[in-house]
Motif scaffolding. Structure first.
Motif, PDB file in Angstrom:
ATOM      1  N   ILE A 112      31.742  -3.455  10.614  1.00 56.56           N
ATOM      2  CA  ILE A 112      32.318  -4.238  11.706  1.00 56.56           C
ATOM      3  C   ILE A 112      33.277  -3.366  12.502  1.00 56.56           C
TER       4      ILE A 112
ATOM      5  N   ALA B 254      36.009  -4.151  14.784  1.00 53.34           N
ATOM      6  CA  ALA B 254      36.765  -5.351  15.141  1.00 53.34           C
ATOM      7  C   ALA B 254      37.417  -5.263  16.512  1.00 53.34           C
TER       8      ALA B 254
ATOM      9  N   HIS C 228      38.905 -10.668  17.312  1.00 56.66           N
ATOM     10  CA  HIS C 228      38.575 -10.211  15.957  1.00 56.66           C
ATOM     11  C   HIS C 228      38.957 -11.226  14.884  1.00 56.66           C
TER      12      HIS C 228
ATOM     13  N   ASP D  94      34.416 -14.006  11.235  1.00 52.21           N
ATOM     14  CA  ASP D  94      33.619 -14.735  10.251  1.00 52.21           C
ATOM     15  C   ASP D  94      32.703 -15.773  10.899  1.00 52.21           C
TER      16      ASP D  94
ATOM     17  N   VAL E 150      29.827  -6.470   3.651  1.00 51.91           N
ATOM     18  CA  VAL E 150      30.368  -5.514   4.620  1.00 51.91           C
ATOM     19  C   VAL E 150      31.066  -4.373   3.880  1.00 51.91           C
TER      20      VAL E 150
ATOM     21  N   VAL F 119      35.392  -2.407   7.760  1.00 49.76           N
ATOM     22  CA  VAL F 119      35.922  -3.120   8.923  1.00 49.76           C
ATOM     23  C   VAL F 119      36.968  -2.205   9.544  1.00 49.76           C
TER      24      VAL F 119
ATOM     25  N   ALA G 191      42.400 -11.677  11.141  1.00 58.57           N
ATOM     26  CA  ALA G 191      41.247 -10.781  11.009  1.00 58.57           C
ATOM     27  C   ALA G 191      41.282 -10.024   9.685  1.00 58.57           C
ATOM     28  N   LEU G 192      42.463  -9.610   9.256  1.00 62.59           N
ATOM     29  CA  LEU G 192      42.584  -8.913   7.978  1.00 62.59           C
ATOM     30  C   LEU G 192      42.230  -9.830   6.813  1.00 62.59           C
TER      31      LEU G 192
ATOM     32  N   SER H 297      38.535 -10.083   6.798  1.00 62.16           N
ATOM     33  CA  SER H 297      37.948  -8.824   6.335  1.00 62.16           C
ATOM     34  C   SER H 297      38.007  -8.716   4.823  1.00 62.16           C
ATOM     35  N   LYS H 298      39.122  -9.123   4.257  1.00 66.04           N
ATOM     36  CA  LYS H 298      39.312  -9.047   2.805  1.00 66.04           C
ATOM     37  C   LYS H 298      38.236  -9.835   2.066  1.00 66.04           C
TER      38      LYS H 298
ATOM     39  N   LEU I 188      34.582  -7.918   2.445  1.00 65.92           N
ATOM     40  CA  LEU I 188      34.420  -6.549   1.986  1.00 65.92           C
ATOM     41  C   LEU I 188      33.830  -6.491   0.578  1.00 65.92           C
TER      42      LEU I 188
ATOM     43  N   ILE J 167      38.932  -1.206   4.696  1.00 65.38           N
ATOM     44  CA  ILE J 167      39.516  -1.698   5.944  1.00 65.38           C
ATOM     45  C   ILE J 167      40.312  -0.537   6.526  1.00 65.38           C
TER      46      ILE J 167
END
Length: 267
Positions: free
Chosen positions: A99, A101, A161, A165, A174, A177, A201-202, A205-206, A209, A215
């Motif tokens: 990704i 972002a 971003h 999801d 993923v 990111v 966004a974080l 991402s978590k 992943l 990240i």
């Protein structure tokens, strides 16, 4: 105490290295034998050593083999984005899903695509940006640098971003990111990423992943709101469980407006 092992040809340049270990490592290069003034650098890690584990096995450390590149960054020979790309290459495999972002002008998108695209068409890049100009620039750069078949592996979305999801298929695995936080280079400096949306966004991402994933953030702090956004990123990374995550930050001490590199590895 663990030590950061550099190639021997760099060691004579360092005349004073201070190492402090609590839950993390702090490497402060505070003086040099050369008469030329060199930049100071801080490296904070949430594990004993990112470059070498206590056992010394290279395949168990996410940054092993990148010593020369990291030293190049410390001494101003590589840009933050260049180092980020080198770390991605160390983590990614052909066929991975990644990704971007914050597409910006598309350079990260193209770099990711070249790392994951394979002949079977399994590698994919999901890119997003809230600015139409950024997506147009990214699409144009893809037209100039990759084949049409490769470009079909990239999906671009005009969204923030924080909503990543919403566009990825459910249960997508993923491996990377990546964020470039700040404003669009050459664009409207009044349109910036924000602490609130970056934190969302974080968190997203978590969840996406996979083990061994990354990240990656290049955080620009020279604009209004940039420093606060860095603090948000630091707070997020600091709150991750040390058993499941390795978090590190590269920051120039005597260049307060220089971009800050943050890497968050999932064990």
């Amino acid at each position: 105490m663990s030590a950061l092992r550099f190639s021997s040809r760099f060691n004579p340049m360092l005349s004073n290295i201070i190492l402090v270990q609590t839950k993390s490592l702090l490497f402060s290069f505070s003086s040099f034998s050369s008469s030329v003034r060199k930049p100071c650098q801080t490296l904070c890690c949430s594990s004993n050593s990112l470059l070498h584990t206590n056992g010394g096995t290279s395949n168990s450390s996410p940054l092993s083999g990148l010593e020369d590149e990291l030293v190049g960054y410390i001494f101003g020979k590589k840009k933050a984005t260049e180092v980020a790309h080198l770390v991605w290459r160390h983590v990614l495999h052909k066929g991975d899903i990644v990704i971007d972002a914050t597409c910006g002008n598309g350079y990260d998108t193209v770099a990711m695509l070249k790392m994951v695209a394979d002949e079977s068409g399994h590698g994919h890049v999901y890119g997003m940006d809230i600015q139409t100009e950024a997506l147009e620039n990214t699409s144009s750069l893809l037209d100039e640098t990759v084949t049409q078949k490769e470009k079909e592996l990239v999906k671009l979305f005009p969204i923030c971003h924080s909503r990543m999801d919403e566009v990825l298929p459910e249960n997508t695995a993923v491996r990377l990111v990546a964020f470039n936080l700040g404003y669009l280079p050459g664009g409207d400096k009044g349109i910036i990423t924000t602490s609130k949306t970056t934190l969302l966004a974080l968190e997203a991402s978590k969840k996406m992943l996979i083990l061994g994933g990354l990240i990656s953030l290049v955080v620009y702090v020279g604009h209004p709101g940039g420093r606060e956004e860095l603090e948000t990123v630091e707070a997020f990374a600091s709150g991750l469980c040390v058993d499941g995550w390795i978090c590190c930050k590269f920051q120039m001490l005597n260049r307060p407006l220089a971009p800050v590199l943050v890497f968050i590895f999932k064990r």
